[in-house]
Enzyme design. Structure first.
Site, PDB file in Angstrom:
ATOM      1  N   ARG A   1     -12.669  -1.045  13.831  1.00  0.00           N
ATOM      2  CA  ARG A   1     -12.145   0.080  13.029  1.00  0.00           C
ATOM      3  C   ARG A   1     -13.200   0.560  12.036  1.00  0.00           C
ATOM      4  NH1 ARG A   1      -6.272  -0.622  10.640  1.00  0.00           N
ATOM      5  NH2 ARG A   1      -7.000   1.393   9.873  1.00  0.00           N
TER       6      ARG A   1
ATOM      7  N   ARG B   1       0.805  -1.222   0.000  1.00  0.00           N
ATOM      8  CA  ARG B   1       0.000   0.000   0.000  1.00  0.00           C
ATOM      9  C   ARG B   1       0.839   1.273   0.000  1.00  0.00           C
ATOM     10  NH1 ARG B   1      -5.059  -0.645   3.703  1.00  0.00           N
ATOM     11  NH2 ARG B   1      -5.902   0.843   2.207  1.00  0.00           N
TER      12      ARG B   1
END
Ligand code: EPZ
Length: 420
Positions: free
Chosen positions: A399, A122
């Site tokens: 989350r 990422r």
């Protein structure tokens, strides 16, 4: 650490409400840094990643006031420190979303390099390259990106090498205050990008083409405050639709935009489930058992979202036949498969493809959550596994899901949270 305990076997029936979209609220919060005036955001989900972003904005100098069960008021009258520190970025890589807005507002930004995460490396090279094309200078020092644009940003034509959601959002927030016109080609078309553009336009930005792959921005000298309601969370809603399907239930998911879920609805129908509108902003799923195995390839919107791949894979462990599931967005997004195999699923991983043979009887055991959507996949498996499933490290799921156990229990799931 907290854990979930799930007794499998309950069919989900009734109605579950989805919350506001985490992945729309995160860029919306970053956009509040673009003005010194007050911004009011409604339907911001109370999830861990949002609390992290709120801490980051406060660190930078914004004032935030959350009305109980009401809107969030944000005002960045003064930018005290245009920095996203490592302590916050390491827990949430989307903190890099403040890069573009801080550069546009102050001409400088210091953002900790976001590390990789469970689903892949990422990198944010595409964000950096695009901001350099807008005239910023970005260097790396001590694990931080130091960004400077002392003479402001100048609009230009930018073509992203590959489609990036937060890359598009980051650069859009820089472009709205750049001088002149910016054209973003190969832009992400996710609904969350469109929602950010809608907020920016309310703040005074000039943006055309949001939601398409070419966006045109006419820079303005300043932005004002605004009020905005965040779009519903299509990934949370999709997760609940898949929970209704995997349990052979009859479930209504309220507060969801039908046209944000077209790819999932198509796949569920192809597998033999019934999915129908249930009012203006709700979907009803009914699923016989077993469903049929249907192949899947994840793609950028409007293709099938990678964020629902893990949950869909759990469903395919219960479907009749063999499903080939190809993950094209991230290089390591089958962590959930290894845990599902421990529960008895019949899955083979070959590179970017998971081959799932079903139906396989799942039996409850202790499994470990590795990332946000993998955790959701394990919850779905626990709902149909024989016996008791214990899921460790549920902070991953918190989350992006607001009290998922309470919502699932609304529809009859036997799930509870245990403090370890
Ligand atoms: C957003 O992440 C979402 N997060 C992710 O959701 C989602 O999985 C992803 O988009 C894809 O839809 C937020 O919106 C906060 P990308 P993002 O940039 O923007 C590569 C969740 O579960 N890439 O679209 O980080 C990248 O490695 C999260 O809520 C580069 O190579 O994803 C990936 O392979 C998980 N260089 C692909 O592009 C870059 O500079 C797409 O990533 C940027 C990205």
């Amino acid at each position: 650490m907290e854990r979930f305990v799930i007794q499998g076997g309950a069919r989900l029936e009734g109605e579950i409400p989805a919350s506001g979209s985490k992945n729309a609220a995160l860029p919306a919060l970053a956009a509040c840094l673009l003005t010194g005036e007050a911004v009011v955001l409604r339907r911001v989900p109370r999830v861990r990643d949002i609390r992290t972003m709120e801490k980051l904005l406060a660190y930078i100098g914004a004032e935030l006031v959350l009305e109980p069960n009401g809107p969030l008021h944000v005002r960045a009258a003064v930018i005290q420190d245009p920095t996203a520190p490592y302590e916050l970025v390491k827990t949430m890589r989307a903190s890099s979303l403040v890069l573009g807005s801080l550069l546009a507002r102050t001409g400088r930004a210091r953002v900790s390099m976001p590390g990789g995460c469970a689903i892949g490396a990422r990198p944010i090279n595409l964000h950096v390259h695009a901001l350099e094309q807008l005239g910023a200078t970005l260097t790396q020092e001590g694990g931080y990106i130091e960004a400077r644009a002392p003479n402001g940003l100048r609009g230009t034509r930018i073509n992203f090498d590959r489609i990036t959601v937060t890359g598009t959002e980051d650069v859009l927030m820089a472009a709205v205050l750049a001088e002149g016109e910016t054209v973003l080609e190969n832009a992400a078309r996710e609904p969350e990008v469109g929602d950010l553009a809608a907020l920016l336009v309310k703040m005074g930005a000039k943006i055309e083409g949001a939601g398409t792959s070419v966006m045109r921005v006419q820079g303005v000298s300043r932005l004002g405050g605004a009020e905005h309601t965040i779009i519903p969370d299509r990934i949370e809603a999709g997760t609940f639709l898949l929970a209704g399907a995997i349990t052979g239930g009859d479930l209504v998911v309220a507060n969801c935009e039908l046209d944000h879920l077209g790819a999932l609805i198509g796949k569920l129908r192809e597998a033999g489930a019934e999915v129908e509108p249930a009012g203006a902003a709700a979907l009803r799923v009914r699923a016989p058992r077993p469903l049929q195995a249907v192949d899947l390839i994840t793609e950028e919107h409007p293709g099938f979202p990678t964020d629902l791949q893990a949950q869909y894979l759990a469903l395919m462990t219960q479907a009749q036949g063999i499903a080939f599931i190809t993950e094209t967005i991230f290089e390591n997004r089958f962590m959930h498969a290894l845990e599902l195999i421990r529960m008895g699923a019949n899955i083979r991983i070959e590179g970017r493809q998971a081959i799932v043979a079903g139906p396989a009887a799942l039996s409850g055991t202790t499994v470990m959550a590795s990332d946000l959507r993998a955790s959701a996949s394990l919850v779905l498996a626990g709902l149909v596994a024989r016996g008791e499933t214990v899921i460790d490290r549920v902070y991953h799921i918190d989350r992006g899901y607001e009290s998922i156990e309470s919502k699932l229990a609304l529809a009859g799931a036997k799930i509870r949270r245990l403090e370890e």
